[in-house]
Design an enzyme around this catalytic site. Structure first.
Site, PDB file in Angstrom:
ATOM      1  N   HIS A 108       0.665  -1.280  -0.026  1.00  0.00           N
ATOM      2  CA  HIS A 108      -0.035  -0.041   0.007  1.00  0.00           C
ATOM      3  C   HIS A 108       0.908   1.340  -0.112  1.00  0.00           C
ATOM      4  O   HIS A 108       0.330   2.315   0.452  1.00  0.00           O
ATOM      5  CB  HIS A 108      -1.145   0.031   1.195  1.00  0.00           C
ATOM      6  CG  HIS A 108      -0.259   0.077   2.445  1.00  0.00           C
ATOM      7  ND1 HIS A 108      -0.742  -0.479   3.722  1.00  0.00           N
ATOM      8  CD2 HIS A 108       0.899   0.764   2.833  1.00  0.00           C
ATOM      9  CE1 HIS A 108       0.195  -0.278   4.641  1.00  0.00           C
ATOM     10  NE2 HIS A 108       1.067   0.310   4.359  1.00  0.00           N
ATOM     11  N   HIS A 167      -2.540   4.086   9.831  1.00  0.00           N
ATOM     12  CA  HIS A 167      -1.002   4.661  10.380  1.00  0.00           C
ATOM     13  C   HIS A 167      -1.110   5.819  11.063  1.00  0.00           C
ATOM     14  O   HIS A 167      -0.853   6.902  10.796  1.00  0.00           O
ATOM     15  CB  HIS A 167      -0.266   5.068   9.103  1.00  0.00           C
ATOM     16  CG  HIS A 167      -0.115   3.977   8.016  1.00  0.00           C
ATOM     17  ND1 HIS A 167      -1.204   3.345   7.235  1.00  0.00           N
ATOM     18  CD2 HIS A 167       1.014   3.018   7.876  1.00  0.00           C
ATOM     19  CE1 HIS A 167      -0.624   2.325   6.599  1.00  0.00           C
ATOM     20  NE2 HIS A 167       0.680   2.151   6.970  1.00  0.00           N
ATOM     21  N   HIS A 205       9.751  -3.903   4.324  1.00  0.00           N
ATOM     22  CA  HIS A 205      10.196  -2.431   4.388  1.00  0.00           C
ATOM     23  C   HIS A 205      10.521  -2.110   6.023  1.00  0.00           C
ATOM     24  O   HIS A 205       9.876  -2.584   6.810  1.00  0.00           O
ATOM     25  CB  HIS A 205       9.565  -1.542   3.938  1.00  0.00           C
ATOM     26  CG  HIS A 205       7.778  -1.653   4.213  1.00  0.00           C
ATOM     27  ND1 HIS A 205       7.177  -2.558   4.221  1.00  0.00           N
ATOM     28  CD2 HIS A 205       7.312  -0.258   4.632  1.00  0.00           C
ATOM     29  CE1 HIS A 205       6.136  -1.927   4.832  1.00  0.00           C
ATOM     30  NE2 HIS A 205       5.761  -0.753   4.935  1.00  0.00           N
ATOM     31  N   GLU A 238       3.465  -5.536   8.678  1.00  0.00           N
ATOM     32  CA  GLU A 238       1.945  -5.643   8.015  1.00  0.00           C
ATOM     33  C   GLU A 238       1.776  -6.724   7.431  1.00  0.00           C
ATOM     34  O   GLU A 238       0.301  -6.833   6.961  1.00  0.00           O
ATOM     35  CB  GLU A 238       2.267  -4.253   6.693  1.00  0.00           C
ATOM     36  CG  GLU A 238       2.524  -2.788   7.605  1.00  0.00           C
ATOM     37  CD  GLU A 238       2.536  -1.740   6.706  1.00  0.00           C
ATOM     38  OE1 GLU A 238       2.287  -0.695   7.112  1.00  0.00           O
ATOM     39  OE2 GLU A 238       2.877  -1.980   5.705  1.00  0.00           O
TER      40      GLU A 238
END
Ligand code: DHB
Ligand code: FE
Length: 285
Positions: free
Chosen positions: A12, A59, A193, A240
């Site tokens: 995303h 977030h 990431h 995630e």
């Protein structure tokens, strides 16, 4: 009866949304990312569901350190696009499906998963970027969306095992809804990431591709991977990926049905600080 017909998995990355909003998709850097979604956009046009149950993470946009639900289901009829600091993205608001969402909340809570019910939720890049990647830039999103927010931002986060079990409960909930709806479940976020600290910029192609292999072939075993392995191998934001196990747990084979067909698989580095991963799986009902 409602049915989960397919699942979609995608990163995303917020910069992907910015690239689309600012007309940069043809630039060489971004062209390679978007090429991986050409097939999926065509597929989605041919296989447009009534509702997408969209598993994502907020977030610290709608929620904050003041209130941190582990699993939150959106039961509203309408969701505004959040302002993440640069104004809301110029994309359509999201239409919900309150009846199906309330039914899923009832069923899943009775299956002993304690969901938080959210009647107002502004949706950030975690939800809007997957919609943009899959649908392009329509005037209105072509289906209703039930946002399902998972806390993968503030520890403690839920385990992959819990997420996989939750997916199974969601499938049962959908299949016990009276109306004849075509439902897809999307798992979003990831892949490897890390955005902060000395390891910022970490990408682990080998681990990511093994994750994709195992998500397809042995999701139950994959769900046993402890959260610390995600952090060590896929970086602090790689966690995630546990959200993908919710979508995978909702597929028919997990409940003894036929294996899904993998319609599309894509992996690309880099997009911003992130490895982009993407799968489309169809149920064989
Ligand atoms: C990036 C990735 C994310 O998942 C996120 O939430 C924010 C930024 C990035 O790669 O820049
Ligand atoms: Fe993120």
């Amino acid at each position: 009866m409602a049915r989960i017909t397919a699942s979609v998995y995608t990163s995303h990355v917020p910069a992907i949304g910015a690239a689309m909003d600012l007309g940069k998709t043809e630039e060489p850097y971004w062209q390679k990312v978007f090429a991986g979604y050409d097939y999926s956009r065509g597929w989605l046009k041919e296989n447009t569901p009534d509702v997408v149950f969209l598993v994502f993470n907020d977030h610290a946009t709608a929620f904050s350190l003041e209130m941190i639900p582990t699993f939150a289901i959106g039961t509203a009829g309408h969701y505004k696009v959040a302002d993440e600091g640069w104004g809301p993205r110029p994309v359509p608001d999201v239409e919900g499906h309150p009846e199906l969402a309330a039914h899923i909340a009832q069923s899943v809570i009775q299956q002993d998963f304690d969901l938080t019910i959210v009647n107002r939720l502004d949706v950030d890049h975690g939800l809007t970027v997957p919609l943009s990647l899959m649908c392009g830039q329509p005037k209105a999103w072509p289906f209703k969306v039930i946002p399902f927010a998972v806390n993968v931002v503030q520890y403690p986060v839920p385990s992959g095992r819990r997420c996989f079990q939750l997916g199974q409960a969601i499938r049962k909930a959908v299949e016990s809804f009276d109306d004849d709806l075509n439902v897809q479940i999307w798992g979003t976020g990831g892949m490897s990431h890390q955005l902060q600290g000395p390891r910022a910029g970490l990408i682990n192609r080998e681990w990511d591709n093994r994750f994709l292999d195992r998500l397809i072939a042995e999701p139950e075993a994959l769900s046993q991977v402890p959260h610390i392995e995600y952090v060590q191998e896929a970086g602090s934001e790689g966690i995630e990926l546990v959200m993908w196990l919710i979508a995978r747990g909702a597929m028919a084979d997990v409940a003894g049905g036929a294996k899904p067909t993998v319609k599309h698989r894509f992996y690309h580095v880099p997009a911003s600080n992130t490895a982009v991963g993407h799968l489309v799986m169809e149920n064989n009902l």
